[in-house]
Scaffold this motif. Structure first.
Motif, short mmCIF file in Angstrom:
data_model
loop_
_atom_site.label_atom_id
_atom_site.label_comp_id
_atom_site.label_asym_id
_atom_site.label_seq_id
_atom_site.Cartn_x
_atom_site.Cartn_y
_atom_site.Cartn_z
N ILE A 18 9.58 -7.44 -0.20
CA ILE A 18 9.70 -8.84 0.20
C ILE A 18 8.58 -9.70 -0.39
CG2 ILE A 18 9.78 -10.40 2.19
CD1 ILE A 18 10.81 -8.02 3.83
N ASN A 19 8.98 -10.81 -1.05
CA ASN A 19 8.04 -11.83 -1.54
C ASN A 19 6.95 -11.25 -2.45
OD1 ASN A 19 9.37 -13.83 0.00
ND2 ASN A 19 8.14 -13.32 1.81
N TYR A 20 7.34 -10.36 -3.34
CA TYR A 20 6.36 -9.71 -4.22
C TYR A 20 5.69 -10.71 -5.15
CZ TYR A 20 4.49 -7.21 -8.21
OH TYR A 20 3.68 -6.76 -9.22
N GLU A 21 4.36 -10.59 -5.25
CA GLU A 21 3.57 -11.33 -6.24
C GLU A 21 2.66 -10.35 -6.95
OE1 GLU A 21 1.44 -14.73 -4.91
OE2 GLU A 21 3.13 -15.57 -3.79
N ALA A 22 2.60 -10.45 -8.27
CA ALA A 22 1.77 -9.54 -9.06
C ALA A 22 0.30 -9.74 -8.72
CB ALA A 22 2.01 -9.77 -10.54
N ASN A 23 -0.48 -8.69 -8.87
CA ASN A 23 -1.91 -8.76 -8.60
C ASN A 23 -2.63 -9.70 -9.56
OD1 ASN A 23 -1.90 -7.03 -6.42
ND2 ASN A 23 -2.48 -5.22 -7.60
N ASN A 24 -3.68 -10.34 -9.05
CA ASN A 24 -4.54 -11.17 -9.89
C ASN A 24 -5.57 -10.33 -10.65
OD1 ASN A 24 -3.32 -13.56 -9.07
ND2 ASN A 24 -4.72 -13.85 -7.35
N SER A 105 2.50 4.50 -7.00
CA SER A 105 2.74 5.93 -6.77
C SER A 105 3.59 6.19 -5.55
CB SER A 105 1.41 6.67 -6.63
OG SER A 105 0.80 6.37 -5.39
N ASP A 106 3.71 5.20 -4.66
CA ASP A 106 4.51 5.38 -3.45
C ASP A 106 4.91 4.01 -2.90
OD1 ASP A 106 5.70 6.08 -1.10
OD2 ASP A 106 4.09 7.39 -0.40
N SER A 107 6.10 3.59 -3.25
CA SER A 107 6.56 2.25 -2.88
C SER A 107 6.90 2.11 -1.40
CB SER A 107 7.80 1.88 -3.71
OG SER A 107 8.89 2.73 -3.39
N ARG A 108 6.87 3.22 -0.65
CA ARG A 108 7.23 3.15 0.76
C ARG A 108 6.32 2.20 1.53
NH1 ARG A 108 7.39 9.32 2.62
NH2 ARG A 108 5.54 9.35 1.28
N TYR A 109 5.10 2.02 1.04
CA TYR A 109 4.16 1.15 1.73
C TYR A 109 4.53 -0.33 1.64
CZ TYR A 109 0.92 4.98 2.55
OH TYR A 109 0.35 6.14 3.00
N LEU A 110 5.46 -0.67 0.76
CA LEU A 110 5.88 -2.06 0.62
C LEU A 110 7.29 -2.30 1.14
CD1 LEU A 110 4.50 -2.96 -2.93
CD2 LEU A 110 3.53 -3.57 -0.70
N THR A 111 7.88 -1.30 1.76
CA THR A 111 9.27 -1.45 2.21
C THR A 111 9.45 -1.20 3.70
OG1 THR A 111 9.74 0.88 1.64
CG2 THR A 111 10.17 -0.78 -0.06
N LEU A 117 4.45 3.83 8.24
CA LEU A 117 3.91 2.88 9.21
C LEU A 117 3.40 3.61 10.46
CD1 LEU A 117 3.28 0.06 10.19
CD2 LEU A 117 5.65 -0.15 10.96
N CYS A 118 4.19 4.55 10.97
CA CYS A 118 3.76 5.31 12.15
C CYS A 118 2.56 6.18 11.83
CB CYS A 118 4.91 6.18 12.66
SG CYS A 118 6.30 5.23 13.34
N MET A 119 2.59 6.84 10.69
CA MET A 119 1.48 7.72 10.31
C MET A 119 0.19 6.93 10.15
SD MET A 119 0.86 9.84 6.78
CE MET A 119 0.58 8.28 5.94
N GLU A 120 0.26 5.80 9.44
CA GLU A 120 -0.93 4.99 9.21
C GLU A 120 -1.42 4.34 10.51
OE1 GLU A 120 -2.65 5.17 6.74
OE2 GLU A 120 -1.44 5.61 4.98
N SER A 121 -0.52 4.02 11.41
CA SER A 121 -0.93 3.46 12.70
C SER A 121 -1.75 4.47 13.50
CB SER A 121 0.29 3.01 13.50
OG SER A 121 1.00 1.98 12.84
N ILE A 122 -1.25 5.71 13.56
CA ILE A 122 -2.00 6.77 14.26
C ILE A 122 -3.35 6.99 13.59
CG2 ILE A 122 -2.02 9.24 14.80
CD1 ILE A 122 1.06 9.04 15.03
N THR A 123 -3.35 6.99 12.26
CA THR A 123 -4.59 7.22 11.52
C THR A 123 -5.61 6.13 11.80
OG1 THR A 123 -3.38 8.35 9.75
CG2 THR A 123 -5.56 7.50 9.21
N ALA A 124 -5.16 4.87 11.77
CA ALA A 124 -6.08 3.75 11.97
C ALA A 124 -6.60 3.69 13.41
CB ALA A 124 -5.39 2.43 11.60
#
Length: 236
Positions: A18-24, A105-111, A117-124
């Motif tokens: 969603i709303n992708y913008e290339a890095n600066n 390397s892993d587009s799941r973080y943008l979708t 999301l659950c894994m990173e929430s527990i981690t954080a």
């Protein structure tokens, strides 16, 4: 018929980013910023421990540095993802750009993938603060250091194994690939950067289990000795 131009550079090209913008920033700048951040964390912690525990053994200092780094990455970097994952693709914050670089390397973080999301929430929420706690326990020689070290390291190891296995399952069973075809993104980003949370937690679990075993063995010897002395006194 000409194929439509992809709206983003991530795989699969049909992924809904969603709303992708290339890095600066160029990727070399981002990697340099990340390396500089890690160096700053190590340097500040090293200087602090030089004042608090100047005679801390090198092996213990290295473990303490590891947990401080884990605490920072889990709490702030991965915490940023948890809070901003829906809008991250269009943001230009340094953390957002680092995530968008890693997402090659892993587009799941943008979708809005539910697993990451659950894994990173527990981690954080869990492993980040507890990593800081373990660093404190190492510095103060707290008796509960090794039980907590086992808990956090096992959580990191388990999460990383699930992270690898879910991606590989999708790739080889469902024929869904989240990594760009360039080998660099797969071997350096996906495999290399995550391998630290396999190797180091595995070693720390083994080390803490050894220390725990020694502690219980010493306690058992002490109790047997005390019981033996008590029986001898009764006989006398």
């Amino acid at each position: 018929m000409i194929a439509p131009t992809p709206k983003h550079p991530y795989f699969p090209l049909t992924a809904n980013v969603i709303n992708y913008e290339a890095n600066n920033y160029h990727f070399t700048t981002l990697l340099a910023l990340f390396a500089a951040g890690c160096a700053a964390i190590f340097g500040a912690t090293y200087l602090a421990m030089g004042r608090v525990r100047p005679h801390l053994p090198t092996s213990e200092l290295l473990i303490l540095l590891w947990f401080v780094l884990c605490g920072c990455i889990h709490t702030f970097f991965e915490g940023y993802f948890v809070l901003h994952q829906q809008a991250m693709a269009g943001q230009q914050h340094v953390f957002a750009q680092l995530w968008k670089e890693y997402c090659y390397s892993d587009s799941r973080y943008l979708t809005q993938d539910p697993f990451v999301l659950c894994m990173e929430s527990i981690t954080a929420i869990c492993w980040g603060p507890l990593s800081f706690l373990i660093a404190y326990m190492i510095a103060t020689k707290h008796p509960l250091r090794h039980p907590f070290q086992i808990i956090v390291s096992l959580g990191q190891l388990y999460g990383d194994i699930l992270y690898y296995s879910t991606s590989l399952f999708d790739q080889y069973i469902l024929d869904i690939t989240y990594t760009r075809p360039e080998a660099y993104y797969y071997w350096v980003y996906f495999v290399g950067m995550n391998a630290f949370w396999i190797v180091i937690p595995g070693y720390l679990i083994w080390s803490s289990v050894k220390w725990t075993g020694r502690a219980f063995k010493a306690l058992g010897s002490t109790e047997r000795s005390m019981n033996g002395n008590g029986s001898l006194k009764k006989q006398l």
